[in-house]
Design an enzyme around this catalytic site. Structure first.
Site, PDB file in Angstrom:
ATOM      1  N   HIS A  80       8.645   3.687   2.339  1.00 23.22           N
ATOM      2  CA  HIS A  80       8.992   4.638   1.279  1.00 23.22           C
ATOM      3  C   HIS A  80       9.750   3.925   0.151  1.00 23.22           C
ATOM      4  O   HIS A  80       9.511   4.185  -1.035  1.00 23.22           O
ATOM      5  CB  HIS A  80       9.893   5.752   1.829  1.00 23.22           C
ATOM      6  CG  HIS A  80       9.258   6.585   2.913  1.00 23.22           C
ATOM      7  ND1 HIS A  80       9.682   6.534   4.222  1.00 23.22           N
ATOM      8  CD2 HIS A  80       8.259   7.494   2.888  1.00 23.22           C
ATOM      9  CE1 HIS A  80       8.965   7.384   4.943  1.00 23.22           C
ATOM     10  NE2 HIS A  80       8.090   7.975   4.166  1.00 23.22           N
ATOM     11  N   GLU A 107      -0.803   3.156   0.513  1.00 19.20           N
ATOM     12  CA  GLU A 107      -2.135   2.922   1.083  1.00 19.20           C
ATOM     13  C   GLU A 107      -2.117   3.144   2.591  1.00 19.20           C
ATOM     14  O   GLU A 107      -3.167   3.244   3.214  1.00 19.20           O
ATOM     15  CB  GLU A 107      -2.593   1.485   0.763  1.00 19.20           C
ATOM     16  CG  GLU A 107      -2.949   1.305  -0.700  1.00 19.20           C
ATOM     17  CD  GLU A 107      -3.358  -0.111  -1.042  1.00 19.20           C
ATOM     18  OE1 GLU A 107      -3.095  -1.043  -0.233  1.00 19.20           O
ATOM     19  OE2 GLU A 107      -3.917  -0.312  -2.134  1.00 19.20           O
ATOM     20  N   ASP A 150      -1.568   5.776   4.118  1.00 19.07           N
ATOM     21  CA  ASP A 150      -2.352   6.992   4.330  1.00 19.07           C
ATOM     22  C   ASP A 150      -3.544   6.912   3.372  1.00 19.07           C
ATOM     23  O   ASP A 150      -3.565   7.560   2.327  1.00 19.07           O
ATOM     24  CB  ASP A 150      -1.480   8.224   4.054  1.00 19.07           C
ATOM     25  CG  ASP A 150      -0.290   8.265   5.001  1.00 19.07           C
ATOM     26  OD1 ASP A 150      -0.436   8.787   6.094  1.00 19.07           O
ATOM     27  OD2 ASP A 150       0.780   7.713   4.646  1.00 19.07           O
ATOM     28  N   SER A 208       6.209   3.549   9.915  1.00 18.82           N
ATOM     29  CA  SER A 208       5.905   4.975   9.905  1.00 18.82           C
ATOM     30  C   SER A 208       7.114   5.716  10.458  1.00 18.82           C
ATOM     31  O   SER A 208       7.772   5.224  11.382  1.00 18.82           O
ATOM     32  CB  SER A 208       4.692   5.252  10.794  1.00 18.82           C
ATOM     33  OG  SER A 208       4.615   6.626  11.112  1.00 18.82           O
ATOM     34  N   SER A 209       7.383   6.882   9.890  1.00 22.01           N
ATOM     35  CA  SER A 209       8.490   7.675  10.431  1.00 22.01           C
ATOM     36  C   SER A 209       8.231   7.995  11.900  1.00 22.01           C
ATOM     37  O   SER A 209       9.160   8.155  12.688  1.00 22.01           O
ATOM     38  CB  SER A 209       8.631   8.979   9.646  1.00 22.01           C
ATOM     39  OG  SER A 209       8.791   8.693   8.279  1.00 22.01           O
TER      40      SER A 209
END
Ligand code: AMP
Length: 290
Positions: free
Chosen positions: A38, A149, A151, A186-187
């Site tokens: 992020h 990218e 996702d 990733s979270s």
């Protein structure tokens, strides 16, 4: 100083004020539980725009029944501190009621781009994504919006959405940030036990296998996909339940028969109860073996 805003009308006014001052606006939508992936979007936005708006919203409409909406990690206060340290001016944290009210009827259907892959495994997911992104873009009205990218299908959907609906927003895709061993940040990685995290490397290693086979001259998309499935199965026998592994066109996301121009390898599956996705670019070697 970062300003936290939870109402749509206050967000509109705050952005309108920045615009009156002649500032360009960058927007980074997130579901929070922020990590370096992020932050890379925020950095890209800070570089290209005068002020940056980040949203933190775990959007209920993009989760299906039995998915992880309830357990999705939430730590808004820590996220805001992180965004403040990165120079974000405005953080938008609406509630679901604020976003949708009680009687919303209209949704955005992204069409055939949403039919395969994530869309097939998660019915309704991309209608939820396309609708919330359209709403955010019409509330914030940024010049540029930044998406990862990571996702890849989401990025493709959002690019088409802004084009086909004439939203007048530039969509910037940003590269995937990975841990040193290759696992895409990733979270949802927070859900993984140490053993599961090790098994999760099967995804990035499968992508590596496809890239390697291509470098050695294999251009058939289906054969590259088989190489991915085999690599994933041998890395984590029985521990990774694959949803799909495929080689697809950059824009249509349809499977590619022969990789004679840049394409994308995409993969998704479950490790334990955690669903993970990953992808990488596939560029055919020039002048290599056919
Ligand atoms: P999320 O909070 O998971 O909805 O993600 C918000 C944005 O961050 C999306 O545009 C994602 O594609 C992007 N993102 C998530 N993980 C990564 C990563 N590892 N590298 C780059 N961008 C990412």
């Amino acid at each position: 100083m970062i300003e936290r805003i939870s109402s749509k009308s206050e967000m509109r006014s705050a952005v309108a004020e920045a615009r009156r001052e002649g500032k360009t606006v960058g927007f980074v939508p997130t579901m929070g539980a922020l990590h370096a992936g992020h932050v890379s979007l925020v950095h890209a936005a800070c570089e290209r725009c005068d002020i940056v708006v980040t949203s933190i919203f775990v959007n209920p409409t993009q989760f299906g029944q039995g998915e992880d909406f309830e357990r999705y990690p939430r730590r808004v206060e820590g996220d805001i501190e992180m965004l403040a340290a990165e120079g974000v001016e405005l953080v938008f944290t609406p509630s679901a009621e604020e976003m949708y009210g009680t009687g919303a009827l209209v949704t955005v259907d992204p069409g055939s781009l949403a039919a395969r892959w994530e869309g097939e495994v998660r019915p309704g997911h991309f209608v939820g994504v396309a609708t919330v992104v359209t709403k955010f873009l019409s509330i914030v009205r940024p010049d540029l919006a930044f998406f990862g990218e990571k996702d890849y299908q989401q990025l493709a959907v959002v690019k088409r959405l802004t084009l086909d609906l004439d939203l007048g927003v530039g969509v910037v895709g940003c590269p995937i940030v990975r841990d040193a061993d290759g696992l895409a940040l990733s979270s949802r990685n927070a859900f993984l036990s140490a053993e599961e995290r090790d098994h999760a490397l099967a995804l990035s290693e499968a992508l590596e296998a496809a890239a390697q086979s291509l470098a050695w001259g294999e251009r058939r998309g289906e054969v590259l996909a088989i190489a991915m499935r085999e690599a994933a199965a041998s890395r984590a026998p029985g521990a990774l339940t694959l949803d799909y592994a495929a080689v697809v066109d950059l824009e249509t996301l349809e499977p590619v028969a022969i990789v004679d121009r840049p394409a994308r390898a995409i993969i998704a599956g479950r490790v334990g109860s955690t669903r993970l996705i990953d992808n990488c670019s596939l560029v055919p070697p020039t002048g290599g073996v056919a």
